[in-house]
Write a protein that holds these residues in place. Structure first.
Motif, PDB file in Angstrom:
ATOM      1  N   ASP A  39       0.841  -1.194   0.000  1.00  0.00           N
ATOM      2  CA  ASP A  39       0.000   0.000   0.000  1.00  0.00           C
ATOM      3  C   ASP A  39       0.878   1.248   0.000  1.00  0.00           C
ATOM      4  OD1 ASP A  39       1.078  -0.178   2.527  1.00  0.00           O
ATOM      5  OD2 ASP A  39      -0.784   0.138   3.596  1.00  0.00           O
ATOM      6  N   GLY A  40       0.279   2.402   0.042  1.00  0.00           N
ATOM      7  CA  GLY A  40       1.021   3.656   0.136  1.00  0.00           C
ATOM      8  C   GLY A  40       1.894   3.949  -1.076  1.00  0.00           C
ATOM      9  N   GLY A  41       1.393   3.652  -2.250  1.00  0.00           N
ATOM     10  CA  GLY A  41       2.157   3.941  -3.463  1.00  0.00           C
ATOM     11  C   GLY A  41       3.237   2.924  -3.761  1.00  0.00           C
ATOM     12  N   TYR A  42       3.075   1.700  -3.298  1.00  0.00           N
ATOM     13  CA  TYR A  42       4.074   0.645  -3.498  1.00  0.00           C
ATOM     14  C   TYR A  42       4.376   0.436  -4.985  1.00  0.00           C
ATOM     15  CZ  TYR A  42       5.988  -4.101  -3.664  1.00  0.00           C
ATOM     16  OH  TYR A  42       6.764  -5.198  -3.919  1.00  0.00           O
ATOM     17  N   GLY A  43       3.355   0.346  -5.816  1.00  0.00           N
ATOM     18  CA  GLY A  43       3.562   0.128  -7.256  1.00  0.00           C
ATOM     19  C   GLY A  43       4.316   1.274  -7.903  1.00  0.00           C
ATOM     20  N   ALA A  44       3.953   2.486  -7.543  1.00  0.00           N
ATOM     21  CA  ALA A  44       4.642   3.656  -8.096  1.00  0.00           C
ATOM     22  C   ALA A  44       6.095   3.700  -7.628  1.00  0.00           C
ATOM     23  CB  ALA A  44       3.921   4.929  -7.691  1.00  0.00           C
ATOM     24  N   ARG A  45       6.330   3.316  -6.383  1.00  0.00           N
ATOM     25  CA  ARG A  45       7.700   3.301  -5.870  1.00  0.00           C
ATOM     26  C   ARG A  45       8.532   2.252  -6.598  1.00  0.00           C
ATOM     27  NH1 ARG A  45       7.906   4.833   0.315  1.00  0.00           N
ATOM     28  NH2 ARG A  45       6.032   6.087   0.445  1.00  0.00           N
ATOM     29  N   ARG A  46       7.935   1.083  -6.842  1.00  0.00           N
ATOM     30  CA  ARG A  46       8.665   0.043  -7.578  1.00  0.00           C
ATOM     31  C   ARG A  46       9.010   0.511  -8.983  1.00  0.00           C
ATOM     32  NH1 ARG A  46       5.840  -5.461  -7.763  1.00  0.00           N
ATOM     33  NH2 ARG A  46       6.789  -5.453  -9.813  1.00  0.00           N
ATOM     34  N   ALA A  47       8.053   1.156  -9.629  1.00  0.00           N
ATOM     35  CA  ALA A  47       8.311   1.690 -10.973  1.00  0.00           C
ATOM     36  C   ALA A  47       9.398   2.758 -10.913  1.00  0.00           C
ATOM     37  CB  ALA A  47       7.028   2.266 -11.564  1.00  0.00           C
ATOM     38  N   GLY A  48       9.347   3.617  -9.910  1.00  0.00           N
ATOM     39  CA  GLY A  48      10.366   4.656  -9.749  1.00  0.00           C
ATOM     40  C   GLY A  48      11.747   4.081  -9.507  1.00  0.00           C
ATOM     41  N   VAL A  49      11.833   3.031  -8.686  1.00  0.00           N
ATOM     42  CA  VAL A  49      13.127   2.391  -8.435  1.00  0.00           C
ATOM     43  C   VAL A  49      13.642   1.739  -9.710  1.00  0.00           C
ATOM     44  CG1 VAL A  49      14.232   0.459  -7.225  1.00  0.00           C
ATOM     45  CG2 VAL A  49      12.843   2.079  -5.960  1.00  0.00           C
ATOM     46  N   ALA A  50      12.753   1.105 -10.461  1.00  0.00           N
ATOM     47  CA  ALA A  50      13.166   0.461 -11.717  1.00  0.00           C
ATOM     48  C   ALA A  50      13.704   1.493 -12.705  1.00  0.00           C
ATOM     49  CB  ALA A  50      11.997  -0.308 -12.328  1.00  0.00           C
ATOM     50  N   VAL A  51      12.958   2.545 -12.908  1.00  0.00           N
ATOM     51  CA  VAL A  51      13.381   3.576 -13.855  1.00  0.00           C
ATOM     52  C   VAL A  51      14.644   4.280 -13.350  1.00  0.00           C
ATOM     53  CG1 VAL A  51      12.735   5.815 -14.844  1.00  0.00           C
ATOM     54  CG2 VAL A  51      11.094   3.938 -14.837  1.00  0.00           C
ATOM     55  N   GLY A  52      14.669   4.632 -12.079  1.00  0.00           N
ATOM     56  CA  GLY A  52      15.821   5.331 -11.511  1.00  0.00           C
ATOM     57  C   GLY A  52      17.099   4.515 -11.586  1.00  0.00           C
ATOM     58  N   SER A  53      17.011   3.229 -11.276  1.00  0.00           N
ATOM     59  CA  SER A  53      18.227   2.408 -11.326  1.00  0.00           C
ATOM     60  C   SER A  53      18.692   2.186 -12.761  1.00  0.00           C
ATOM     61  CB  SER A  53      18.009   1.077 -10.611  1.00  0.00           C
ATOM     62  OG  SER A  53      16.953   0.356 -11.193  1.00  0.00           O
ATOM     63  N   LEU A  54      17.758   2.052 -13.695  1.00  0.00           N
ATOM     64  CA  LEU A  54      18.140   1.889 -15.095  1.00  0.00           C
ATOM     65  C   LEU A  54      18.769   3.176 -15.642  1.00  0.00           C
ATOM     66  CD1 LEU A  54      18.186  -0.147 -17.377  1.00  0.00           C
ATOM     67  CD2 LEU A  54      15.963   0.727 -18.107  1.00  0.00           C
ATOM     68  N   VAL A  55      18.188   4.320 -15.317  1.00  0.00           N
ATOM     69  CA  VAL A  55      18.760   5.601 -15.743  1.00  0.00           C
ATOM     70  C   VAL A  55      20.134   5.802 -15.095  1.00  0.00           C
ATOM     71  CG1 VAL A  55      18.493   8.111 -15.527  1.00  0.00           C
ATOM     72  CG2 VAL A  55      16.576   6.701 -16.288  1.00  0.00           C
ATOM     73  N   GLY A  56      20.253   5.451 -13.814  1.00  0.00           N
ATOM     74  CA  GLY A  56      21.544   5.566 -13.137  1.00  0.00           C
ATOM     75  C   GLY A  56      22.608   4.693 -13.781  1.00  0.00           C
ATOM     76  N   ALA A  57      22.237   3.478 -14.165  1.00  0.00           N
ATOM     77  CA  ALA A  57      23.188   2.586 -14.836  1.00  0.00           C
ATOM     78  C   ALA A  57      23.598   3.161 -16.195  1.00  0.00           C
ATOM     79  CB  ALA A  57      22.591   1.191 -15.003  1.00  0.00           C
ATOM     80  N   ALA A  58      22.635   3.714 -16.925  1.00  0.00           N
ATOM     81  CA  ALA A  58      22.943   4.298 -18.242  1.00  0.00           C
ATOM     82  C   ALA A  58      23.870   5.506 -18.086  1.00  0.00           C
ATOM     83  CB  ALA A  58      21.653   4.705 -18.953  1.00  0.00           C
ATOM     84  N   VAL A  59      23.599   6.360 -17.118  1.00  0.00           N
ATOM     85  CA  VAL A  59      24.463   7.524 -16.874  1.00  0.00           C
ATOM     86  C   VAL A  59      25.852   7.060 -16.450  1.00  0.00           C
ATOM     87  CG1 VAL A  59      24.812   9.501 -15.323  1.00  0.00           C
ATOM     88  CG2 VAL A  59      22.582   9.124 -16.379  1.00  0.00           C
ATOM     89  N   GLY A  60      25.905   6.022 -15.608  1.00  0.00           N
ATOM     90  CA  GLY A  60      27.196   5.479 -15.189  1.00  0.00           C
ATOM     91  C   GLY A  60      28.006   4.957 -16.364  1.00  0.00           C
TER      92      GLY A  60
END
Length: 173
Positions: A39-60
């Motif tokens: 609950d509490g935006g769990y799905g949105a947080r998972r999507a945010g972590v997925a996108v953020g980690s992928l973008v971070g890897a690409a920038v790295g």
């Protein structure tokens, strides 16, 4: 990288206003305790972590490319260029494996301390592990859920034994 907050599993805490008695779930990085009931935006947080980690890897990878081009411009030689590429590839692979294992079991403190430099160099592997795990669950959720449920069962067993006043118990003769 470690997703743990430094404590070893759920803890028994005194009952505060609005919380249930017994063990409390350990918060996960980026998720808090929303992983318990999703609950509490769990799905949105998972999507945010997925996108953020992928973008971070690409920038790295982009930054590492500039570093490699800097070595090429400096004309340090093909051996050094090859060693740098192999070093980052191996460190990223090891960091990926250790991060992936950290989602299902806890590493001891000495092991984490000894591989801190390697994990820093292989940050792209850790970010990719976060991305892949966040596609199915919050990174570390399975480990924390297992520990939390075990602590709840243990708490239920302990409290089930303590029924009534022991001084009123009839003694067998």
């Amino acid at each position: 990288m470690s997703e743990e907050s430094g404590t070893q599993g759920p803890t028994d805490t005194p009952v505060a206003s609005g919380t249930a008695p017994g063990p409390q779930p350990e918060p996960l990085r980026f998720f808090g305790t929303t992983w318990v009931d999703h609950d509490g935006g769990y799905g949105a947080r998972r999507a945010g972590v997925a996108v953020g980690s992928l973008v971070g890897a690409a920038v790295g990878c982009f930054v590492l490319r500039f570093a490699y081009e800097g070595l090429t411009i400096a004309a340090v030689g093909t051996l050094v260029n090859a060693l740098v590429v192999v070093m980052f590839a191996i460190c990223s692979a090891i960091a990926f494996r250790r991060t992936w294992e950290g989602f299902t079991r806890r590493h001891d403190a000495a092991s984490q301390s000894s591989t801190r430099g390697l994990m820093t160099i292989g940050f792209v592997g850790s970010l990719l592990a976060y991305f892949l795990r966040s596609l199915s669950e919050a990174p570390g959720e399975k480990l924390h859920r297992k520990e939390y449920e075990a602590a709840r069962e243990q708490y239920a067993k302990r409290t089930a034994r303590r029924t009534g006043n022991p001084s009123r118990k009839k003694r067998k003769r």
